[in-house]
Design an enzyme around this catalytic site. Structure first.
Site, PDB file in Angstrom:
ATOM      1  N   SER A  18      52.838  38.496  52.547  1.00  0.00           N
ATOM      2  CA  SER A  18      52.036  38.446  53.761  1.00  0.00           C
ATOM      3  C   SER A  18      52.525  37.346  54.687  1.00  0.00           C
ATOM      4  CB  SER A  18      50.565  38.204  53.417  1.00  0.00           C
ATOM      5  OG  SER A  18      49.822  37.958  54.588  1.00  0.00           O
ATOM      6  N   HIS A  63      53.853  42.421  54.872  1.00  0.00           N
ATOM      7  CA  HIS A  63      52.452  42.702  55.165  1.00  0.00           C
ATOM      8  C   HIS A  63      52.037  41.895  56.387  1.00  0.00           C
ATOM      9  CE1 HIS A  63      48.452  44.137  53.964  1.00  0.00           C
ATOM     10  NE2 HIS A  63      47.994  42.955  54.346  1.00  0.00           N
ATOM     11  N   ASP A  96      48.963  40.937  58.798  1.00  0.00           N
ATOM     12  CA  ASP A  96      47.516  40.915  58.964  1.00  0.00           C
ATOM     13  C   ASP A  96      47.160  40.765  60.439  1.00  0.00           C
ATOM     14  OD1 ASP A  96      46.458  41.053  56.238  1.00  0.00           O
ATOM     15  OD2 ASP A  96      47.503  39.156  55.939  1.00  0.00           O
ATOM     16  N   MET A 154      44.129  40.402  62.960  1.00  0.00           N
ATOM     17  CA  MET A 154      42.711  40.029  62.999  1.00  0.00           C
ATOM     18  C   MET A 154      42.283  39.782  64.435  1.00  0.00           C
ATOM     19  SD  MET A 154      42.571  37.344  59.808  1.00  0.00           S
ATOM     20  CE  MET A 154      43.618  37.553  58.378  1.00  0.00           C
ATOM     21  N   HIS A 163      47.962  45.685  58.397  1.00  0.00           N
ATOM     22  CA  HIS A 163      46.582  45.720  57.920  1.00  0.00           C
ATOM     23  C   HIS A 163      45.680  45.318  59.081  1.00  0.00           C
ATOM     24  CE1 HIS A 163      43.437  43.780  54.987  1.00  0.00           C
ATOM     25  NE2 HIS A 163      42.951  44.830  55.639  1.00  0.00           N
ATOM     26  N   MET A 175      42.470  44.349  60.544  1.00  0.00           N
ATOM     27  CA  MET A 175      41.118  43.819  60.334  1.00  0.00           C
ATOM     28  C   MET A 175      40.494  43.623  61.710  1.00  0.00           C
ATOM     29  SD  MET A 175      41.869  41.221  57.167  1.00  0.00           S
ATOM     30  CE  MET A 175      43.625  41.067  57.491  1.00  0.00           C
ATOM     31  N   MET A 197      40.543  45.126  48.825  1.00  0.00           N
ATOM     32  CA  MET A 197      40.524  43.692  49.078  1.00  0.00           C
ATOM     33  C   MET A 197      39.972  42.958  47.863  1.00  0.00           C
ATOM     34  SD  MET A 197      41.800  43.160  52.068  1.00  0.00           S
ATOM     35  CE  MET A 197      41.356  41.419  52.221  1.00  0.00           C
ATOM     36  N   ASP A 203      45.068  43.107  47.900  1.00  0.00           N
ATOM     37  CA  ASP A 203      45.302  42.038  48.875  1.00  0.00           C
ATOM     38  C   ASP A 203      44.243  40.955  48.697  1.00  0.00           C
ATOM     39  OD1 ASP A 203      45.830  40.426  51.035  1.00  0.00           O
ATOM     40  OD2 ASP A 203      45.464  41.946  52.561  1.00  0.00           O
TER      41      ASP A 203
END
Length: 221
Positions: free
Chosen positions: A8, A31, A33, A35, A64, A66, A135, A173
């Site tokens: 990540s 990966h 993330d 957000m 991913h 979020m 998660m 994750d």
């Protein structure tokens, strides 16, 4: 398909993302993330950074999301260069339509579940997906402690996939390290997101290989 490791970049140096991607050249995925400070209480990077990173590395990007309203934004991440796009079912209004749009643009479609979200209500959706992300921490921040309470859900998810004869990946994750990866692999996970465990190591590439070996051995036992 064997064990896959996805470092990540949330734990990487954002000022040196191209170099940090190169530091884990033996990883299966990077990966990413995303957000938005609404769905989760943190703000990271967005589509322009994903587009730049996709040009700077040959490692496929596992995005991913979020974020709120993933139905609107998810297809754009495929266009930006993501090879896999994950939306949170808790934020998604039309998961089947969104998954189909992601796939239609040429990426793998994945659905993420927070620690308290059960897999069973979504059994009928599984055939529309390529991966389930479970998660093992509350989404929003890196470096959290692994939640062992999530391990039974990994096992139940694998049982559901076997029941329907589906070849989906199960991704984990949150808090993945040399101390926690084996129990997840034994329970049926095969894709592992590791942030601080990889990027805090003296040799990130060596840590990727160590995690892969541990998971391979646990999955085979």
């Amino acid at each position: 398909m064997g064990i896959q490791i996805a470092p990540s970049i949330l734990s990487a140096d954002f000022a040196r993302l191209a170099e940090e991607a190169a530091a884990v050249s033996n990883a299966d995925w990077l990966h990413v993330d995303v957000m938005d400070n609404h769905f989760v209480p943190n703000l990271t990077l967005g589509m322009p950074v994903v587009e730049s990173l996709a040009k700077a590395t040959d490692t496929p990007l596992d995005c991913h999301l979020m974020i709120e309203d993933p139905d609107r934004w998810a297809p754009g991440y495929v266009e930006a260069g993501a090879s896999s796009v994950t939306f949170h079912v808790e934020a998604c209004r039309a998961p089947i339509r969104t998954a189909r749009e992601i796939r239609a643009k040429g990426a793998r479609a994945a659905m993420a579940l927070k620690p308290a979200t059960a897999i069973e209500p979504y059994e009928d959706l599984l055939s529309e997906l390529d991966m389930i992300l479970i998660m093992t921490v509350e989404p929003g921040f890196g470096g959290q402690k692994f939640l062992e309470v999530c391990v039974p859900k990994i096992r139940r998810t694998r049982q559901l996939l076997d029941k329907h004869g589906l070849d989906l990946w199960i991704e984990i994750d949150g808090g993945v390290s040399a101390d926690t990866i084996e129990q997840c692999a034994e329970a049926g996970a095969d894709v592992f997101v590791a942030g601080s465990a990889v990027y805090a190591a003296d040799d990130p590439n060596a840590m990727v290989e160590q995690l892969r070996i541990l998971a391979d051995q646990a999955a085979a036992s």
